[in-house]
Every structure is written in C-alpha cells, then in structure tokens.
Write an enzyme that holds these catalytic residues in place. Structure first.
Site, short mmCIF file in Angstrom:
data_model
loop_
_atom_site.label_atom_id
_atom_site.label_comp_id
_atom_site.label_asym_id
_atom_site.label_seq_id
_atom_site.Cartn_x
_atom_site.Cartn_y
_atom_site.Cartn_z
N CYS A 68 43.87 41.24 42.64
CA CYS A 68 44.99 40.49 43.16
C CYS A 68 46.14 40.27 42.17
CB CYS A 68 44.88 39.49 44.17
SG CYS A 68 44.45 38.05 43.42
N CYS A 90 45.22 37.19 40.04
CA CYS A 90 44.10 37.31 39.23
C CYS A 90 44.48 38.22 38.00
CB CYS A 90 42.84 38.07 39.84
SG CYS A 90 42.14 36.87 40.97
N GLU A 116 37.05 38.02 39.67
CA GLU A 116 37.62 37.99 38.35
C GLU A 116 37.53 36.79 37.60
OE1 GLU A 116 39.29 41.15 41.00
OE2 GLU A 116 38.87 38.84 41.19
N HIS A 154 38.13 33.66 43.35
CA HIS A 154 38.13 35.14 43.06
C HIS A 154 37.08 35.82 42.11
CE1 HIS A 154 41.92 36.56 45.52
NE2 HIS A 154 40.98 35.71 46.37
#
Length: 211
Positions: free
Chosen positions: A100, A103, A62, A60
């Site tokens: 999410c 994260c 992030e 992801h």
C-alpha cells in the site's frame, strides 16, 4: 539456518487462495509475504533463511517483516563495540498483494537509510492501482527510485514458491486458469506505472514553454 516465522509451511489451499492472480480477488483482505534472505559468508557459500508472514494485529506484513530484521540479518547494523563493518544482505519477497502507499513510503525511508540491503519484490496482484493518480502507484514509483526491483510473479515464480514455501507433499504445482494471461496483463500494467517519467517530463517541458 532456516527460519519459518509462522512456524509451518503454507497449506496448499491457502497458498492458491491468497496468491491466485485473478482479476477480481474479492475477500482476500490479508497480504501474505514469502521471503528469502541471503548473505555471502565466503567466496563459494551463502547463508540462507526463508519463511512466510501475513498481516498480524492490524500491522501490515511489510512493516512486520522489518520488525524481524534484527533476527534475520545479524550484523545488519554492525556489531556494537566490535568495530566490524555492517554486513550486506539480499532479500527477496513474494507478496500476494503489492504494498500500500503507506508501506511503500515507510519501506523507501528505511531502505534509504540502510544501503547494505538489496530488496526485490515479486507481487501476485497490484493493490489499488487502477486509478492513474492513486497513492499506491506513487508508492511503487518511490520504491523503484529507492532501488527496489519490482516484478509481477510469473509461472516460474509461483512454481518456486510452491516448491519452497508450501507443504505440497510432493504434489506438483498446477497452473490455474489464466495464470499466464493475468501475469502478462499485470506485468504490462506495472511497467506502465513504473515508466511514466518520459511523459511527465514532456508535460513539465510544455508547461515551462507555456504550451
């Protein structure tokens, strides 16, 4: 100093496709993250880096950003053996989706251990936040508790991103249909998510009283 980690500016169609704050964003499975990193280097001057990232190889965006912190933020953890103090940085993200749950938790843990970073996150859309008890909502509240400033993108934020991160070829940013209405709707929703404390405190008080 300028760092574009994806080497090029975003193409106009790609920016609009991924950042459009529509109600039903079907098919947009990637998250794009445009960032600005600032550090004060003198009483009247700042260092300034910017760029954009997207999900890569199942990671992801992030968490991918955290991998680049050493290059983007020299001195963040101090300079080994020099005795110099850690440098402080102000980081701003403009994300196509809010983080999410996983994260959010990883970010909150990292930031609690790195007090010399100040993070602001502007989001175009909210990720899996429709259910009242969703883990994503809890993740956003955790980020707020850690000191992250969370905001829904408005017209001026989309305009700033267009001017800063997009290969617009001097074409002006044109708002799509319902940009403002959707931004207001999402901002109200985010505010409700981040401000449930009073109601929760009342419920806890009623439980303690046996009511």
């Amino acid at each position: 100093m300028i760092t574009k980690l994806d080497s090029v500016l975003l193409q106009r169609k790609k920016f609009i496709y991924h950042y459009k704050n529509m109600r039903w964003a079907k098919g947009r499975h990637e998250t794009y993250l445009c960032f600005v990193v600032k550090r004060r280097v003198g009483p009247d001057s700042l260092s300034f880096d910017f760029g954009h990232l997207r999900n890569r190889n199942g990671c992801h965006v992030e968490l991918l950003f955290l991998r680049y912190l050493g290059a983007l933020c020299p001195g963040l953890w101090g300079y080994e053996g020099s005795g110099q103090r850690r440098l402080s940085y102000s980081i701003t993200w403009f994300c196509s989706w809010s983080p999410c749950a996983n994260c959010s938790q990883r970010l909150a843990q990292f930031l609690s251990q790195t007090p010399n970073i100040r993070l602001r996150i502007f989001v175009s859309r909210l990720y899996f936040c429709d259910m009242e008890n969703s883990r994503e909502r809890e993740g956003l509240r955790l980020l707020k508790k850690t000191g992250v400033h969370l905001t829904v993108m408005s017209y001026k934020d989309f305009f700033y991103c267009w001017q800063t991160f997009v290969a617009h070829r001097e074409s002006s940013f044109k708002a799509w249909d319902e940009l403002h209405q959707n931004s207001v709707r999402l901002a109200r929703k985010l505010n409700r998510i981040l401000q449930p404390c009073e109601a929760e405190d009342l419920r806890d008080a009623f439980k303690l009283l046996g009511l």
